[in-house]
Design a protein around this motif. Sequence first.
Motif, mmCIF file in Angstrom:
data_model
loop_
_atom_site.group_PDB
_atom_site.id
_atom_site.type_symbol
_atom_site.label_atom_id
_atom_site.label_comp_id
_atom_site.label_asym_id
_atom_site.label_seq_id
_atom_site.Cartn_x
_atom_site.Cartn_y
_atom_site.Cartn_z
ATOM 1 N N LYS A 124 3.182 33.026 -1.903
ATOM 2 C CA LYS A 124 2.105 32.656 -1.024
ATOM 3 C C LYS A 124 1.921 33.055 0.341
ATOM 4 C CE LYS A 124 3.276 28.006 -2.073
ATOM 5 N NZ LYS A 124 4.393 28.329 -2.602
ATOM 6 N N GLY A 125 3.063 32.722 1.063
ATOM 7 C CA GLY A 125 3.010 33.296 2.451
ATOM 8 C C GLY A 125 3.063 34.705 2.502
ATOM 9 N N THR A 126 3.410 35.494 1.592
ATOM 10 C CA THR A 126 3.358 37.066 1.792
ATOM 11 C C THR A 126 1.907 37.505 1.416
ATOM 12 O OG1 THR A 126 5.730 37.113 0.611
ATOM 13 C CG2 THR A 126 4.190 38.987 0.651
ATOM 14 N N LEU B 105 -5.832 28.139 2.652
ATOM 15 C CA LEU B 105 -4.717 26.823 2.598
ATOM 16 C C LEU B 105 -3.428 27.413 1.773
ATOM 17 C CD1 LEU B 105 -7.095 23.828 1.479
ATOM 18 C CD2 LEU B 105 -5.775 24.160 3.763
ATOM 19 N N ASP B 106 -2.449 27.437 2.234
ATOM 20 C CA ASP B 106 -0.939 27.764 1.906
ATOM 21 C C ASP B 106 0.055 26.688 1.725
ATOM 22 O OD1 ASP B 106 1.509 28.572 1.588
ATOM 23 O OD2 ASP B 106 1.475 30.096 3.200
ATOM 24 N N GLY B 107 -0.037 26.298 0.425
ATOM 25 C CA GLY B 107 1.132 24.794 0.512
ATOM 26 C C GLY B 107 0.276 23.546 0.350
ATOM 27 N N GLY C 143 17.198 36.095 -1.204
ATOM 28 C CA GLY C 143 16.888 37.090 -0.080
ATOM 29 C C GLY C 143 15.917 36.979 0.961
ATOM 30 N N ARG C 144 15.344 35.801 0.939
ATOM 31 C CA ARG C 144 14.314 35.653 1.950
ATOM 32 C C ARG C 144 14.698 35.669 3.418
ATOM 33 N NH1 ARG C 144 9.505 31.496 1.255
ATOM 34 N NH2 ARG C 144 11.294 29.687 1.091
ATOM 35 N N ARG C 145 14.117 36.346 4.192
ATOM 36 C CA ARG C 145 14.235 35.792 5.768
ATOM 37 C C ARG C 145 13.020 35.714 6.481
ATOM 38 N NH1 ARG C 145 18.234 36.030 3.537
ATOM 39 N NH2 ARG C 145 20.354 37.212 3.921
ATOM 40 N N GLN D 190 17.333 32.431 7.984
ATOM 41 C CA GLN D 190 17.080 31.974 6.814
ATOM 42 C C GLN D 190 16.935 30.440 6.856
ATOM 43 O OE1 GLN D 190 20.956 33.015 4.472
ATOM 44 N NE2 GLN D 190 19.667 32.943 2.575
ATOM 45 N N ARG D 191 15.863 29.963 5.711
ATOM 46 C CA ARG D 191 15.284 28.755 5.930
ATOM 47 C C ARG D 191 16.315 27.738 5.275
ATOM 48 N NH1 ARG D 191 9.257 28.524 3.664
ATOM 49 N NH2 ARG D 191 10.188 26.759 2.530
ATOM 50 N N GLU D 192 16.421 26.533 5.782
ATOM 51 C CA GLU D 192 17.253 25.635 5.515
ATOM 52 C C GLU D 192 17.286 25.241 3.948
ATOM 53 O OE1 GLU D 192 19.972 23.686 6.560
ATOM 54 O OE2 GLU D 192 19.892 24.929 8.530
HETATM 55 ZN ZN ZN Z 1 5.452 30.135 2.169
#
Ligand code: ZN
Length: 215
Positions: A13-15, A83-85, A122-124, A155-157
């Motif tokens: 979604k963010g991408t 709207l994302d999320g 692998g997300r940063r 990296q997200r928690e």
């Molecule tokens: Zn997102």
Amino acid sequence: MKFILLGAPGAGKGTQAQFLTKEFDIPQISTGDMLRAAIKAQTPMGKMAKEFMDAGKLVTDEIIIGLVKDRIAEPDCANGFLLDGFPRTVPQADALKAAGVEIDAVIEIDVPDSEIVNRMAGRRVHPASGRTYHITYNPPKVENKDNETGDDLIQREDDKAEVVLDRLKVYHEQTAPLIGYYKTEAEKNDQLKYIQVDGTQPIDTVEKSILSALK
Ligand code: ZN
Ligand code: AP5
């Protein structure tokens, strides 16, 4: 234009929001990014939200609905927004409808759970802007640095493997019902398009699929 991006955690979604906001010149409203900013600023809402988010649970509808209503009333949202999320539960979708917000398209990015776990590991992210990378699928130009600012990536928690599984469970229980909800809405309302794209394709193919479906 007013769009909703729907999809599991890590679906992209963010991408895709990064492309769509440029293409349509509308702001991205990511409730996740807004909550992470509140956590960083240590506001009372941020302190409360952190516990839920770190556990992979949803923040209460009441808080999120208030947050989104205030945001979409801002001047930069006059010509539309992405709207994302949000919405992420049926009560959130009902609140958006009750507020008289007329959505042009709901874009569902479909990715199976098996692929999600791989993506999260692998997300940063660049916390200040929300820009998202993947060490293999979408690497930054310089290792672990944001392309535009050169800042360090983090990296997200909530991207730890055990939290990801909880987030997927919450998604299937509380958010996936919105797929049927908006398909039904789109059948009743000619102004609303329901678009489903295969989110397992490469990032630029997903982008092209969304754009061609919107036209
Ligand atoms: Zn997102
Ligand atoms: P939020 O920040 O919204 O997280 P999420 O929905 O779980 O989604 P993500 O941001 O994890 O994934 P994404 O779909 O944006 O994927 P991305 O583009 O980064 O919410 C976080 C938390 O906040 C929630 O758990 C909840 O606690 C709270 N919250 C937020 N909104 C709420 C609400 N409305 N109500 C209640 N609580 C709320 O991509 C993922 C990775 O995959 C990246 O590394 C990317 O580079 C890579 N990738 C993307 N597309 C592709 C592709 N096509 N091929 C290969 N790799 C790809």
